[in-house]
Design an enzyme around this catalytic site. Sequence first.
Site, PDB file in Angstrom:
ATOM      1  N   GLN A  39      -9.603  11.517  -1.618  1.00  0.00           N
ATOM      2  CA  GLN A  39      -8.786  12.488  -0.898  1.00  0.00           C
ATOM      3  C   GLN A  39      -7.348  12.439  -1.398  1.00  0.00           C
ATOM      4  OE1 GLN A  39      -9.064  11.341   3.245  1.00  0.00           O
ATOM      5  NE2 GLN A  39      -7.632   9.640   3.006  1.00  0.00           N
ATOM      6  N   ASP A  60     -13.416   5.245  -5.601  1.00  0.00           N
ATOM      7  CA  ASP A  60     -12.828   5.081  -4.268  1.00  0.00           C
ATOM      8  C   ASP A  60     -13.753   4.159  -3.489  1.00  0.00           C
ATOM      9  OD1 ASP A  60     -11.810   5.700  -1.455  1.00  0.00           O
ATOM     10  OD2 ASP A  60     -10.600   7.103  -2.616  1.00  0.00           O
ATOM     11  N   ASP A  81     -14.101  -0.970  -5.268  1.00  0.00           N
ATOM     12  CA  ASP A  81     -12.952  -1.545  -4.564  1.00  0.00           C
ATOM     13  C   ASP A  81     -12.044  -2.140  -5.631  1.00  0.00           C
ATOM     14  OD1 ASP A  81     -11.092  -3.028  -3.159  1.00  0.00           O
ATOM     15  OD2 ASP A  81     -12.528  -3.831  -1.718  1.00  0.00           O
ATOM     16  N   TYR A 170       6.020  -1.611   2.049  1.00  0.00           N
ATOM     17  CA  TYR A 170       5.584  -0.510   1.195  1.00  0.00           C
ATOM     18  C   TYR A 170       6.592  -0.284   0.072  1.00  0.00           C
ATOM     19  CZ  TYR A 170       4.343   4.217  -0.309  1.00  0.00           C
ATOM     20  OH  TYR A 170       3.996   5.314  -1.065  1.00  0.00           O
ATOM     21  N   ASP A 204       1.966  15.948   1.791  1.00  0.00           N
ATOM     22  CA  ASP A 204       1.076  16.318   2.896  1.00  0.00           C
ATOM     23  C   ASP A 204      -0.366  16.007   2.502  1.00  0.00           C
ATOM     24  OD1 ASP A 204      -0.083  17.337   5.137  1.00  0.00           O
ATOM     25  OD2 ASP A 204       0.749  19.355   4.957  1.00  0.00           O
ATOM     26  N   SER A 207      -4.064  11.184   4.596  1.00  0.00           N
ATOM     27  CA  SER A 207      -3.530   9.878   4.979  1.00  0.00           C
ATOM     28  C   SER A 207      -2.271  10.025   5.816  1.00  0.00           C
ATOM     29  CB  SER A 207      -3.228   9.050   3.724  1.00  0.00           C
ATOM     30  OG  SER A 207      -2.560   7.849   4.056  1.00  0.00           O
ATOM     31  N   ARG A 211      -1.638   9.065   9.824  1.00  0.00           N
ATOM     32  CA  ARG A 211      -0.546   8.212  10.285  1.00  0.00           C
ATOM     33  C   ARG A 211       0.305   8.921  11.331  1.00  0.00           C
ATOM     34  NH1 ARG A 211       2.859   7.433   6.181  1.00  0.00           N
ATOM     35  NH2 ARG A 211       1.656   8.370   4.476  1.00  0.00           N
ATOM     36  N   ARG A 228      13.477  15.595   7.375  1.00  0.00           N
ATOM     37  CA  ARG A 228      14.107  14.907   6.247  1.00  0.00           C
ATOM     38  C   ARG A 228      13.844  15.593   4.906  1.00  0.00           C
ATOM     39  NH1 ARG A 228      10.461   9.320   5.904  1.00  0.00           N
ATOM     40  NH2 ARG A 228       8.797  10.152   4.577  1.00  0.00           N
TER      41      ARG A 228
END
Length: 268
Positions: A39, A60, A81, A170, A204, A207, A211, A228
């Site tokens: 995705q 993925d 993974d 992050y 956009d 994920s 969140r 922002r």
Amino acid sequence: MAETGILDFLSALLCVQTCLQCIMGRLDGKVIVLSAAAQGIGRAAAIAFAKEGAHVTATDINSEKLKELDSYPSIKTKVVDVTKRDQVEALAKELDHVDVLFNVAGFVHHGTILDCDEKDWDFTMSVNVRSMYLMIKAFLPKMLARKTGNIINMASVASSIKGVPQRCVYSTSKAAVIGLTKSVAADFIEQGIRCNCICPGTVDTPSLRDRIQARPDPEQALKDFLARQKTGRMCTAEEVAHLCVYLASDESAYVTGTEHIIDGGWRL
């Protein structure tokens, strides 16, 4: 008459060349491997690569979402993974060669350093940095054997480029990705390898939407994200994919060791 004939011939030749360029993709014949393709940016990039003529191996951990790419003839999907060395090495052994390696897998932790437990730190670093280390180490020898290779890493404006509130681990991990990119580029430039990273702003993606929905007030969270953005909107995954195609193509052959920012001016 002879001169006119030559001009007509050259004109026809130019038309043929133009038509061939239209038919041929910008990535014709290139073998590309990427992570996090189920995705978001990874999916958009996998589709864009395929449409430009590449042979894509899309990986993925989300097997159900990944299957949606099976409808594209030039995309092969595989559940991997990329934080697991044995799985990464097995993937590398399956492929004779790889022209482009695109490391996309990432995780966004929300909070300051005081909100970041050791497990949060370790998990983020594993997904965002260690996975790239494993992938590059597994695929780079194949590139060196052919004296050509192209590595693209997913970084972020939230890194050494811009301090962003609530993005401590992050941003730290993405700053490390920029450092990794420059190190690989510097170490192997004379062996025909180039390495660049992409630094998006707010994109956009599913994920991001997940969140936002996880926040106490999702509506306000969305407003805060949009507020922002000086462009008045967020970036789309497809817009980032256009940059991915450029970096994967021979059009960027003289580009290496560079952060490519696509943030709509957020960092300004």
